[in-house]
Design a protein around this motif. Sequence first.
Motif, mmCIF file in Angstrom:
data_model
loop_
_atom_site.group_PDB
_atom_site.id
_atom_site.type_symbol
_atom_site.label_atom_id
_atom_site.label_comp_id
_atom_site.label_asym_id
_atom_site.label_seq_id
_atom_site.Cartn_x
_atom_site.Cartn_y
_atom_site.Cartn_z
ATOM 1 N N VAL A 35 -7.425 4.078 -0.638
ATOM 2 C CA VAL A 35 -7.752 3.936 0.780
ATOM 3 C C VAL A 35 -7.022 5.014 1.563
ATOM 4 C CG1 VAL A 35 -7.529 2.416 2.802
ATOM 5 C CG2 VAL A 35 -8.111 1.448 0.574
ATOM 6 N N MET A 36 -7.696 5.559 2.558
ATOM 7 C CA MET A 36 -7.072 6.521 3.463
ATOM 8 C C MET A 36 -6.870 5.837 4.809
ATOM 9 S SD MET A 36 -8.611 10.058 4.922
ATOM 10 C CE MET A 36 -7.859 10.832 6.327
ATOM 11 N N LEU A 37 -5.674 5.993 5.387
ATOM 12 C CA LEU A 37 -5.387 5.487 6.725
ATOM 13 C C LEU A 37 -5.592 6.629 7.704
ATOM 14 C CD1 LEU A 37 -2.165 3.390 6.052
ATOM 15 C CD2 LEU A 37 -4.542 2.635 6.060
ATOM 16 N N LYS A 38 -6.382 6.393 8.742
ATOM 17 C CA LYS A 38 -6.737 7.452 9.681
ATOM 18 C C LYS A 38 -6.598 6.933 11.114
ATOM 19 C CE LYS A 38 -10.865 10.097 10.942
ATOM 20 N NZ LYS A 38 -12.285 10.301 10.622
ATOM 21 N N GLY A 39 -6.183 7.816 12.015
ATOM 22 C CA GLY A 39 -6.153 7.476 13.434
ATOM 23 C C GLY A 39 -4.891 6.767 13.896
ATOM 24 N N PHE A 40 -3.924 6.591 13.021
ATOM 25 C CA PHE A 40 -2.669 5.949 13.399
ATOM 26 C C PHE A 40 -1.716 6.999 13.960
ATOM 27 C CE2 PHE A 40 -4.403 3.100 10.237
ATOM 28 C CZ PHE A 40 -4.107 1.847 10.746
ATOM 29 N N GLU A 41 -0.818 6.580 14.845
ATOM 30 C CA GLU A 41 0.213 7.492 15.331
ATOM 31 C C GLU A 41 1.143 7.846 14.181
ATOM 32 O OE1 GLU A 41 2.233 6.024 18.782
ATOM 33 O OE2 GLU A 41 0.373 5.362 19.712
ATOM 34 N N LYS A 42 1.849 8.982 14.312
ATOM 35 C CA LYS A 42 2.710 9.455 13.212
ATOM 36 C C LYS A 42 3.745 8.430 12.781
ATOM 37 C CE LYS A 42 2.317 14.387 13.745
ATOM 38 N NZ LYS A 42 2.410 15.252 12.610
ATOM 39 N N ARG A 43 4.420 7.814 13.705
ATOM 40 C CA ARG A 43 5.484 6.853 13.388
ATOM 41 C C ARG A 43 5.050 5.422 13.700
ATOM 42 N NH1 ARG A 43 9.285 8.968 10.268
ATOM 43 N NH2 ARG A 43 10.126 10.916 11.021
ATOM 44 N N SER A 44 3.836 5.080 13.338
ATOM 45 C CA SER A 44 3.311 3.748 13.629
ATOM 46 C C SER A 44 3.902 2.719 12.669
ATOM 47 C CB SER A 44 1.789 3.748 13.504
ATOM 48 O OG SER A 44 1.294 2.436 13.526
ATOM 49 N N PRO A 45 4.625 1.719 13.194
ATOM 50 C CA PRO A 45 5.151 0.677 12.313
ATOM 51 C C PRO A 45 4.026 -0.128 11.648
ATOM 52 C CG PRO A 45 5.922 0.347 14.585
ATOM 53 C CD PRO A 45 5.053 1.547 14.572
ATOM 54 N N LEU A 46 2.904 -0.263 12.344
ATOM 55 C CA LEU A 46 1.772 -0.989 11.775
ATOM 56 C C LEU A 46 1.202 -0.231 10.574
ATOM 57 C CD1 LEU A 46 -0.149 -3.396 11.985
ATOM 58 C CD2 LEU A 46 -1.544 -2.036 13.533
ATOM 59 N N ALA A 47 1.063 1.087 10.696
ATOM 60 C CA ALA A 47 0.570 1.898 9.577
ATOM 61 C C ALA A 47 1.538 1.840 8.403
ATOM 62 C CB ALA A 47 0.368 3.341 10.021
ATOM 63 N N ASP A 48 2.830 1.871 8.695
ATOM 64 C CA ASP A 48 3.828 1.795 7.620
ATOM 65 C C ASP A 48 3.729 0.476 6.871
ATOM 66 O OD1 ASP A 48 4.745 4.303 8.328
ATOM 67 O OD2 ASP A 48 6.447 3.543 9.490
ATOM 68 N N GLU A 49 3.576 -0.634 7.608
ATOM 69 C CA GLU A 49 3.486 -1.935 6.948
ATOM 70 C C GLU A 49 2.169 -2.066 6.176
ATOM 71 O OE1 GLU A 49 4.028 -6.701 7.780
ATOM 72 O OE2 GLU A 49 4.649 -5.271 9.326
ATOM 73 N N LEU A 50 1.083 -1.550 6.743
ATOM 74 C CA LEU A 50 -0.194 -1.555 6.016
ATOM 75 C C LEU A 50 -0.083 -0.758 4.718
ATOM 76 C CD1 LEU A 50 -2.954 -1.135 8.743
ATOM 77 C CD2 LEU A 50 -2.954 -2.814 6.895
ATOM 78 N N ARG A 51 0.537 0.411 4.805
ATOM 79 C CA ARG A 51 0.709 1.269 3.619
ATOM 80 C C ARG A 51 1.507 0.524 2.544
ATOM 81 N NH1 ARG A 51 2.136 5.355 6.138
ATOM 82 N NH2 ARG A 51 0.248 6.572 5.955
ATOM 83 N N ARG A 52 2.632 -0.086 2.941
ATOM 84 C CA ARG A 52 3.467 -0.819 1.973
ATOM 85 C C ARG A 52 2.695 -1.981 1.350
ATOM 86 N NH1 ARG A 52 7.384 -0.170 5.907
ATOM 87 N NH2 ARG A 52 7.058 -2.293 6.661
ATOM 88 N N THR A 53 1.960 -2.715 2.167
ATOM 89 C CA THR A 53 1.234 -3.883 1.666
ATOM 90 C C THR A 53 0.106 -3.458 0.734
ATOM 91 O OG1 THR A 53 1.762 -5.051 3.712
ATOM 92 C CG2 THR A 53 0.024 -5.985 2.353
ATOM 93 N N LEU A 54 -0.606 -2.401 1.095
ATOM 94 C CA LEU A 54 -1.669 -1.893 0.220
ATOM 95 C C LEU A 54 -1.091 -1.453 -1.116
ATOM 96 C CD1 LEU A 54 -3.751 0.143 2.810
ATOM 97 C CD2 LEU A 54 -4.617 -1.753 1.424
ATOM 98 N N GLN A 55 0.002 -0.704 -1.071
ATOM 99 C CA GLN A 55 0.606 -0.199 -2.305
ATOM 100 C C GLN A 55 1.175 -1.323 -3.156
ATOM 101 O OE1 GLN A 55 3.229 2.767 -0.621
ATOM 102 N NE2 GLN A 55 1.693 4.377 -0.831
ATOM 103 N N SER A 56 1.740 -2.346 -2.527
ATOM 104 C CA SER A 56 2.285 -3.464 -3.308
ATOM 105 C C SER A 56 1.174 -4.245 -4.004
ATOM 106 C CB SER A 56 3.119 -4.390 -2.429
ATOM 107 O OG SER A 56 2.279 -5.136 -1.567
ATOM 108 N N GLY A 57 -0.040 -4.168 -3.469
ATOM 109 C CA GLY A 57 -1.179 -4.834 -4.096
ATOM 110 C C GLY A 57 -1.900 -3.973 -5.119
ATOM 111 N N GLY A 58 -1.393 -2.770 -5.375
ATOM 112 C CA GLY A 58 -1.988 -1.906 -6.386
ATOM 113 C C GLY A 58 -3.009 -0.917 -5.855
#
Length: 163
Positions: A35-58
């Motif tokens: 999955v690619m995350l697009k349109g988030f601000e550079k230091r978005s805490p929401l994008a960071d948490e989404l990234r971590r959750t996606l990666q933890s799910g494989g």
Amino acid sequence: MTHPRRAWLAAASAALLAACGFELRRPPELQLKRVMLKGFEKRSPLADELRRTLQSGGTQVVETTPQAEAVLESLGDKREQVIAAQTAAGQVRELTLRLRFRFQLTAPSGRELIGPTELLLSRDMSYSETSALAKEQESEMLYRSMQSDVVAQVMRRLAAVRL
């Protein structure tokens, strides 16, 4: 004679707990592997948490569209504070905190997998000017909690996507 009885009770208790189906909550399993995350601000805490959750799910979070099976695009990520109640003297007594997240999911070809969707969460919070610093910390904690709820909702929607 009490020792065998205690051992039997301990074994029976362990068997009952194992049989109840208790399991720690995990992220839902996604059919999407990249999955690619697009349109988030550079230091978005929401994008960071989404990234971590996606990666933890494989699921791998990729940087370019051609590598992705799907593109999760942020259409808006906004935090709001609204005065909910005031005293007769005009002092704020209660605030409503809102977290609004708009997103869509598309295939790299542009095909819409999840149309534009808005998630809106709100929490009420009492307020006192005498403890403004503590209330600021409380509001940050509530925003983090709402952010985790938003990520969980997004993950459930992603789990329902079939390519």
